[in-house]
Write a protein that holds these residues in place. Structure first.
Motif, PDB file in Angstrom:
ATOM      1  N   LEU A 109       0.837  -1.197   0.000  1.00 49.87           N
ATOM      2  CA  LEU A 109       0.000   0.000   0.000  1.00 49.87           C
ATOM      3  C   LEU A 109       0.872   1.247   0.000  1.00 49.87           C
ATOM      4  CD1 LEU A 109      -2.737  -0.855   2.665  1.00 49.87           C
ATOM      5  CD2 LEU A 109      -2.661  -1.458   0.244  1.00 49.87           C
ATOM      6  N   ARG A 110       0.485   2.203  -0.824  1.00 49.09           N
ATOM      7  CA  ARG A 110       1.110   3.517  -0.835  1.00 49.09           C
ATOM      8  C   ARG A 110       0.014   4.521  -0.537  1.00 49.09           C
ATOM      9  NH1 ARG A 110       4.130   4.590  -6.330  1.00 49.09           N
ATOM     10  NH2 ARG A 110       2.736   6.373  -6.308  1.00 49.09           N
ATOM     11  N   HIS A 111       0.214   5.348   0.498  1.00 50.65           N
ATOM     12  CA  HIS A 111      -0.871   6.209   0.952  1.00 50.65           C
ATOM     13  C   HIS A 111      -1.278   7.255  -0.084  1.00 50.65           C
ATOM     14  CE1 HIS A 111      -1.261   4.396   4.813  1.00 50.65           C
ATOM     15  NE2 HIS A 111      -0.022   4.623   5.140  1.00 50.65           N
ATOM     16  N   ASP A 112      -0.396   7.568  -1.040  1.00 50.80           N
ATOM     17  CA  ASP A 112      -0.822   8.510  -2.076  1.00 50.80           C
ATOM     18  C   ASP A 112      -1.653   7.815  -3.149  1.00 50.80           C
ATOM     19  OD1 ASP A 112       1.258   7.047  -3.221  1.00 50.80           O
ATOM     20  OD2 ASP A 112       2.013   8.748  -4.368  1.00 50.80           O
ATOM     21  N   ARG A 113      -1.941   6.510  -2.930  1.00 46.90           N
ATOM     22  CA  ARG A 113      -2.751   5.775  -3.893  1.00 46.90           C
ATOM     23  C   ARG A 113      -3.931   5.074  -3.216  1.00 46.90           C
ATOM     24  NH1 ARG A 113       0.961   2.559  -8.095  1.00 46.90           N
ATOM     25  NH2 ARG A 113      -0.741   3.110  -9.485  1.00 46.90           N
ATOM     26  N   LEU A 114      -4.286   5.499  -2.006  1.00 44.22           N
ATOM     27  CA  LEU A 114      -5.431   4.936  -1.297  1.00 44.22           C
ATOM     28  C   LEU A 114      -6.630   5.849  -1.476  1.00 44.22           C
ATOM     29  CD1 LEU A 114      -3.873   3.746   2.101  1.00 44.22           C
ATOM     30  CD2 LEU A 114      -3.870   2.610  -0.127  1.00 44.22           C
ATOM     31  N   ILE A 115      -7.770   5.250  -1.808  1.00 37.72           N
ATOM     32  CA  ILE A 115      -9.016   6.006  -1.974  1.00 37.72           C
ATOM     33  C   ILE A 115     -10.030   5.419  -1.009  1.00 37.72           C
ATOM     34  CG2 ILE A 115     -10.841   6.691  -3.556  1.00 37.72           C
ATOM     35  CD1 ILE A 115      -7.825   5.504  -5.258  1.00 37.72           C
ATOM     36  N   LEU A 116     -10.643   6.259  -0.190  1.00 38.97           N
ATOM     37  CA  LEU A 116     -11.594   5.819   0.819  1.00 38.97           C
ATOM     38  C   LEU A 116     -12.979   6.339   0.480  1.00 38.97           C
ATOM     39  CD1 LEU A 116     -12.214   4.583   3.669  1.00 38.97           C
ATOM     40  CD2 LEU A 116     -11.693   6.860   4.607  1.00 38.97           C
ATOM     41  N   GLY A 117     -13.978   5.464   0.566  1.00 42.95           N
ATOM     42  CA  GLY A 117     -15.332   5.935   0.311  1.00 42.95           C
ATOM     43  C   GLY A 117     -16.370   4.906   0.677  1.00 42.95           C
ATOM     44  N   GLY A 118     -17.628   5.309   0.546  1.00 39.69           N
ATOM     45  CA  GLY A 118     -18.684   4.379   0.887  1.00 39.69           C
ATOM     46  C   GLY A 118     -20.058   4.911   0.570  1.00 39.69           C
ATOM     47  N   PHE A 119     -21.026   4.063   0.841  1.00 32.99           N
ATOM     48  CA  PHE A 119     -22.431   4.335   0.573  1.00 32.99           C
ATOM     49  C   PHE A 119     -23.159   4.553   1.890  1.00 32.99           C
ATOM     50  CE2 PHE A 119     -26.775   2.621   0.084  1.00 32.99           C
ATOM     51  CZ  PHE A 119     -27.259   3.469  -0.899  1.00 32.99           C
ATOM     52  N   SER A 120     -24.002   5.590   1.954  1.00 35.81           N
ATOM     53  CA  SER A 120     -24.851   5.857   3.107  1.00 35.81           C
ATOM     54  C   SER A 120     -23.986   5.998   4.374  1.00 35.81           C
ATOM     55  CB  SER A 120     -25.911   4.760   3.233  1.00 35.81           C
ATOM     56  OG  SER A 120     -26.949   5.139   4.083  1.00 35.81           O
ATOM     57  N   GLN A 121     -24.160   5.129   5.379  1.00 36.56           N
ATOM     58  CA  GLN A 121     -23.339   5.286   6.577  1.00 36.56           C
ATOM     59  C   GLN A 121     -21.856   5.105   6.271  1.00 36.56           C
ATOM     60  OE1 GLN A 121     -23.478   2.472   9.929  1.00 36.56           O
ATOM     61  NE2 GLN A 121     -23.687   4.223  11.319  1.00 36.56           N
TER      62      GLN A 121
END
Length: 228
Positions: A109-121
Motif C-alpha cells: 500500500l502507498r498512501h498517495d494511492r489509497l481512496i476511501l469511500g462508501g455508501f450511506s453510513q
C-alpha cells in the motif's frame, strides 16, 4: 477478479484482487465502506463495474452486529438511532485505522494511492475518517450520504484542505434526503473544500449506472498522476 476473505483482529473484510493480479505491483487501492445494516459483500459486487484491472479493492465489514429480523444479521459502524453514535463511530474509526495497518502489512500500500469511500453510513464514516487524514488517503467519495457529526470532524481538520472529494446524491432519496446532502456539501465548502458534486434527478437511495460512470471518471482523473 478474485475475492478473498481477510480477517484481522480489528475487522473482517473481503479483498477483491483484479484480473491477472501481480502481488509485486503497487495498485491504487479503493476502500469500500458499506451502509447501515449491510455487510462487506454489498459494495464488493460493484467492483467489476468500476474496473476489473486497475484497482485492488478492500471491503471491510462494520464491527457492530444487530438483528434485522427474519434470521438476518446486519452490521453498522455506529447506532444511527441511539445516543451513543459519536462514541461508537470513534471506536469504529480506531478499529479501521488498526485494520488499515494490518492490510498494509499484507499488501503493498502507498498512501498517495489509497481512496476511501462508501455508501450511506459508509460515506458518513468516510467524511469522519478521511477528512482529518489527507496523509493517508489520496481521495474520498461519499454516495447517498451526509456529514453525520460535524463535531467529530471539525476540530481535527488539517490546515490544508485540498482533499479530492467525490459526492453523489439522488433527488428522491428517502433515507438520506437530498436536503441533508446539500447541507453537507455546503458544510464542506464552508470548511474550505471543493467537492465534485453530482445530483441525479429521480434517483432514490441507490447506486445507478450513471453514478458509477461519473465516479469512474473522477477516479481516472485522480489516479492518472499517481501511476508508476
Amino acid at each position: 477478479m478474485e475475492a478473498k476473505q481477510f480477517d484481522t483482529q480489528g475487522l473482517r473484510s473481503l479483498i477483491v484482487e483484479p484480473d491477472d493480479y501481480d502481488p509485486d505491483r503497487e495498485y491504487p487501492v479503493i476502500f469500500l465502506l458499506h451502509g447501515y445494516g449491510s455487510n462487506m459483500t454489498d459494495l464488493a459486487n460493484l467492483t467489476p463495474a468500476i474496473s476489473r484491472t486497475k484497482y485492488l479493492y478492500v471491503c471491510p465489514n462494520a464491527p457492530i452486529a444487530f438483528d434485522l429480523g427474519m434470521g438476518q444479521t446486519g452490521y453498522a459502524w455506529a447506532n444511527l438511532y441511539g445516543s451513543t453514535y459519536d462514541e461508537e463511530a470513534m471506536a469504529s474509526e480506531e478499529r479501521f485505522m488498526d485494520f488499515l495497518e494490518e492490510v498494509g502489512a499484507n499488501y503493498r500500500l502507498r498512501h498517495d494511492r489509497l481512496i476511501l469511500g462508501g455508501f450511506s453510513q459508509g460515506g458518513m464514516m468516510t467524511y469522519q475518517m478521511g477528512l482529518p487524514h489527507p496523509e493517508k488517503f489520496a481521495g474520498l467519495f461519499a454516495l447517498s450520504s451526509t456529514v453525520k457529526s460535524p463535531n467529530l470532524i471539525r476540530p481535527r481538520l488539517p490546515e490544508r484542505r485540498d482533499h479530492q472529494v467525490f459526492v453523489a446524491h439522488g433527488t428522491r432519496d428517502m433515507i438520506a434526503p437530498i436536503e441533508a446532502g446539500r447541507e453537507s456539501i455546503d458544510l464542506l465548502r464552508e470548511w474550505g473544500y471543493a467537492p465534485e458534486y453530482h445530483e441525479y434527478e429521480g434517483m432514490a437511495h441507490e447506486i445507478r449506472q450513471e453514478v458509477i460512470d461519473d465516479f469512474v471518471g473522477w477516479l481516472d482523473r485522480l489516479t492518472q498522476g499517481k501511476r508508476d
